[in-house]
Design a protein around this motif. Structure first.
Motif, short mmCIF file in Angstrom:
data_model
loop_
_atom_site.label_atom_id
_atom_site.label_comp_id
_atom_site.label_asym_id
_atom_site.label_seq_id
_atom_site.Cartn_x
_atom_site.Cartn_y
_atom_site.Cartn_z
N GLY A 318 -39.57 66.21 4.45
CA GLY A 318 -40.17 66.95 5.51
C GLY A 318 -39.05 67.80 6.37
N SER A 319 -39.28 68.49 7.66
CA SER A 319 -38.17 69.02 8.37
C SER A 319 -38.98 69.00 9.92
CB SER A 319 -38.13 70.40 7.84
OG SER A 319 -39.23 71.25 8.07
N GLY A 320 -38.05 68.94 10.68
CA GLY A 320 -38.56 68.91 12.05
C GLY A 320 -39.42 67.57 12.61
N ASN A 321 -40.59 67.89 13.28
CA ASN A 321 -41.18 66.84 13.48
C ASN A 321 -42.26 66.33 12.32
OD1 ASN A 321 -42.82 68.92 13.93
ND2 ASN A 321 -43.54 68.30 15.95
N LYS A 322 -42.28 66.98 11.46
CA LYS A 322 -43.10 67.05 10.45
C LYS A 322 -42.59 66.27 9.06
CE LYS A 322 -46.17 71.01 11.55
NZ LYS A 322 -46.88 72.40 10.94
N LYS A 323 -42.85 64.79 9.24
CA LYS A 323 -42.02 64.05 7.94
C LYS A 323 -42.86 62.98 7.51
CE LYS A 323 -37.30 64.93 9.86
NZ LYS A 323 -36.01 63.99 10.53
N ILE A 324 -42.81 62.61 6.19
CA ILE A 324 -43.19 61.50 5.66
C ILE A 324 -42.18 60.51 5.16
CG2 ILE A 324 -45.47 62.52 5.08
CD1 ILE A 324 -44.58 62.68 2.37
N ARG A 325 -42.69 59.30 5.00
CA ARG A 325 -41.93 58.15 4.60
C ARG A 325 -42.67 57.60 3.34
NH1 ARG A 325 -40.94 57.20 9.72
NH2 ARG A 325 -42.47 55.46 9.41
N VAL A 326 -42.25 57.28 2.17
CA VAL A 326 -43.15 56.52 1.02
C VAL A 326 -43.09 55.01 1.39
CG1 VAL A 326 -43.09 56.29 -1.41
CG2 VAL A 326 -42.73 58.61 -0.30
N GLN A 327 -43.92 54.31 1.34
CA GLN A 327 -43.93 53.03 1.66
C GLN A 327 -44.12 52.16 0.28
OE1 GLN A 327 -43.73 51.76 4.84
NE2 GLN A 327 -43.11 53.80 5.23
N ASN A 328 -44.78 52.77 -0.61
CA ASN A 328 -45.05 52.12 -2.05
C ASN A 328 -45.48 53.21 -3.05
OD1 ASN A 328 -45.71 49.38 -3.37
ND2 ASN A 328 -47.61 50.46 -3.83
N VAL A 329 -45.01 53.00 -4.53
CA VAL A 329 -45.23 53.57 -5.49
C VAL A 329 -45.85 52.85 -6.31
CG1 VAL A 329 -44.05 54.97 -7.33
CG2 VAL A 329 -43.00 54.86 -5.02
N SER A 330 -47.05 53.73 -7.00
CA SER A 330 -47.62 52.93 -8.22
C SER A 330 -47.68 54.02 -9.21
CB SER A 330 -49.20 52.69 -7.91
OG SER A 330 -49.11 51.74 -6.86
N ILE A 331 -47.66 53.36 -10.50
CA ILE A 331 -47.54 54.55 -11.67
C ILE A 331 -48.56 53.90 -12.70
CG2 ILE A 331 -45.94 55.10 -13.48
CD1 ILE A 331 -43.61 54.57 -11.94
N TRP A 332 -49.02 54.67 -13.48
CA TRP A 332 -50.00 54.55 -14.34
C TRP A 332 -50.05 55.95 -15.45
CZ3 TRP A 332 -51.98 54.68 -9.48
CH2 TRP A 332 -53.07 55.73 -9.24
N HIS A 333 -50.95 55.55 -16.46
CA HIS A 333 -50.93 56.61 -17.50
C HIS A 333 -52.43 57.16 -17.57
CE1 HIS A 333 -51.85 57.66 -21.77
NE2 HIS A 333 -50.87 58.44 -21.62
N LYS A 334 -52.25 58.46 -17.68
CA LYS A 334 -53.70 59.34 -17.68
C LYS A 334 -53.44 60.44 -18.71
CE LYS A 334 -57.78 60.42 -15.94
NZ LYS A 334 -58.91 59.73 -16.43
N ASN A 335 -54.14 60.66 -19.70
CA ASN A 335 -54.45 61.66 -20.53
C ASN A 335 -52.82 62.32 -20.83
OD1 ASN A 335 -57.05 61.92 -20.33
ND2 ASN A 335 -57.13 63.24 -18.66
N ASP A 336 -52.08 61.38 -21.34
CA ASP A 336 -50.65 61.65 -22.07
C ASP A 336 -49.74 61.91 -20.89
OD1 ASP A 336 -51.39 60.94 -24.80
OD2 ASP A 336 -52.02 63.00 -24.78
N LYS A 337 -50.12 61.88 -19.56
CA LYS A 337 -49.40 62.19 -18.42
C LYS A 337 -49.12 60.85 -17.42
CE LYS A 337 -50.44 67.04 -17.27
NZ LYS A 337 -51.06 67.91 -16.11
N MET A 338 -47.91 61.06 -16.82
CA MET A 338 -47.91 60.00 -16.10
C MET A 338 -48.39 60.25 -14.42
SD MET A 338 -46.31 57.40 -17.10
CE MET A 338 -45.47 56.49 -15.62
N VAL A 339 -49.05 59.30 -13.87
CA VAL A 339 -49.54 59.64 -12.58
C VAL A 339 -48.83 58.67 -11.54
CG1 VAL A 339 -51.74 59.03 -11.00
CG2 VAL A 339 -51.99 59.89 -13.18
N ILE A 340 -48.16 59.36 -10.61
CA ILE A 340 -47.34 58.65 -9.62
C ILE A 340 -48.12 58.63 -8.18
CG2 ILE A 340 -45.13 58.57 -8.64
CD1 ILE A 340 -44.10 60.18 -10.82
N ALA A 341 -48.61 57.45 -7.66
CA ALA A 341 -49.17 57.51 -6.32
C ALA A 341 -48.05 57.08 -5.41
CB ALA A 341 -50.48 56.51 -6.61
N LEU A 342 -48.14 57.71 -4.14
CA LEU A 342 -47.28 57.56 -3.07
C LEU A 342 -48.12 57.24 -1.99
CD1 LEU A 342 -44.81 60.63 -3.73
CD2 LEU A 342 -44.54 58.13 -4.63
#
Length: 469
Positions: A318-342
């Motif tokens: 992000g930038s300025g006062n609008k920012k995020i931090r990723v606490q945990n990542v989960s990955i799985w498979h869906k219709n030949d794609k990777m789903v990345i949950a942040l």
């Protein structure tokens, strides 16, 4: 004064409410993973060259272990007028025959023999036989042409000389009488029996197939390559090839090759799939001298999620006062794609979902996700509640954190494998040495519960048998 207090209280309440609304909560729909099915993936066979060397001293050891005391007995005098018993008096010595450069061995057998030789005829139903018993104590020297075929050493032996420690004797009137002049011609009659007994003993004792299969079983037992990542290497043999052996100096040399599948597993130790009854042994005339191994590296989505979470540690987007931090990542498979949950905290709290295709960059040796984008529901909600997060600039920065080099992994993998190619002994008397020349990343394949990476390895392996028991 009371009015001032009321205004101040109202101002504090306003700031509190403002601070509460500055971190927006987002509730997005989770793209459900595909139903889990058994792990099935495309497996490319590997071909591993395993040249085998067996020292003559080990052949000698095995022969002596099986030939002890009474080593030959023929109690039937009716077939050829000879009865014979042969005892081994001292250890047999086996060495390369210096008089023959084509590959033969010389065997020296210290022996004691009692031979009953029957002379006479049978006329009109009347037996006119006379039996003489001879006692021998000497040293037999035999020369054998050798071959090692279908894992078994076979010989074609000829008696070369017989040196007496004591003169051959027979008993006359209760006394031992030297009969060397009679015994030497008799040697021609029973020498074939001695030759055949040696050939039969070596043939019985020198079947290497059980030892080879036991060594392969040890090699195919999954072993821990990296304790930190709990990675295991597993080899599953399909077919075994071998050439006939050649004798060079004091060693039998045999080219062997193994067609197999290879894989690495993350997590607990996988079960061995080795089954000796299903191993096919095939004779061939020539085998390549290089490894061509296709290794499948299996990483479950749970394990991959842990690694990705480490990659995002300490990162802000992000930038300025609008920012995020990723606490945990989960990955799985869906219709030949990777789903990345942040799972994110900051100006937006909640879970955002990305989708993309895992790819490999051969130039930079990096894994990355192509066409990475927010899942449709996530994107719609971000546009309505946090449009700044939905913008492509932040998405590209997040995508950069989803890209990492596998060079350290390849180097670590080579280092781990080399531990098993530097005088590694899977069983007593068997030693494995070799080298790895290069490791090439091939491709990625997704299954419903794991990421499969295919790696090609080139190198060489040598298996030596020294002190086989």
């Amino acid at each position: 004064m009371s009015i001032f207090k009321n205004i101040f209280t109202f101002f504090l309440i306003f700031l509190f409410l403002l601070s509460c609304t500055s971190s927006q909560k987002i509730a997005t729909l989770k793209p459900d993973p595909d139903d889990a099915t058994p792990l099935v993936y495309e497996s490319i066979p590997s071909f591993i060259n395993l040249p085998i060397s067996v020292k003559l001293k080990d052949v000698e050891h095995q022969t002596n272990a099986l030939l002890n005391g009474l080593i030959y007995e023929d109690n039937n005098i009716e077939d050829d007028n000879i009865e014979m018993k042969i005892w081994k008096l001292a250890p047999i010595t086996i060495e390369n025959n210096p008089e023959n450069s084509n590959g033969s061995i010389k065997t020296v057998l210290p022996l004691k023999a009692i031979i009953s030789y029957r002379i006479g005829t049978k006329t009109l139903g009347v037996s006119l036989y006379k039996t003489k018993e001879f006692n021998l104590n000497g040293k037999v020297t035999l020369v054998s042409d050798v071959s090692l075929s279908n894992w078994k050493l076979s010989t074609k032996t000829q008696l070369k000389s017989l040196d007496w420690n004591e003169s051959p004797t027979t008993t006359i009137l209760g006394k031992s009488v030297p009969v060397t002049y009679l015994m030497n011609p008799t040697i021609k009659i029973f020498r074939s029996k001695i030759e055949k007994s040696i050939d039969a003993a070596i043939d019985k004792s020198m079947d290497f197939k059980p030892n080879v299969l036991l060594a392969i079983e040890k090699i195919c037992t999954p072993f821990l390559m990296n304790e930190a990542y709990e990675s295991w290497l597993q080899v599953n043999p399909i077919e075994i090839y071998s050439t006939n052996a050649k004798l060079k100096n004091d060693t039998f040399l045999m080219e062997m090759g193994m067609k197999c599948t290879m894989g690495t597993w993350i997590g607990k130790q996988p079960q061995s799939k080795y089954d000796s009854s299903k191993i096919v042994l095939k004779p061939v005339t020539k085998i390549p001298n290089q490894i061509s191994a296709n290794v499948t590296a299996v990483s479950t989505y749970a394990e991959a999620s842990k690694i990705m979470t480490k990659n995002f540690a300490g990162q802000e987007y992000g930038s300025g006062n609008k920012k995020i931090r990723v606490q945990n990542v989960s990955i799985w498979h869906k219709n030949d794609k990777m789903v990345i949950a942040l799972d994110v905290l900051g100006s937006v709290n909640g879970t955002i979902y990305l989708t993309g295709f895992p790819q490999y960059n051969t130039q930079t040796k990096e894994l990355y996700f192509d066409k990475l984008d927010y899942a449709l529901d996530t994107k719609n909600k971000l546009i309505r509640t946090a449009n700044w997060l939905a913008q492509g600039l932040i998405l590209r920065k997040i995508q950069e954190s989803c890209r990492y080099s596998i060079i350290p992994n390849i180097e670590e993998g080579k280092k781990s494998m080399m531990k098993y190619l530097q005088n590694y002994s899977p069983m007593s008397g068997v030693f494995v040495n070799g080298k790895i020349e290069n490791v090439e990343f091939q491709k990625i394949q997704l299954t419903n519960n794991a990421i499969i990476a295919f790696v090609k390895i080139n190198g060489a392996i040598n298996v030596a048998v020294d002190g086989l028991k």
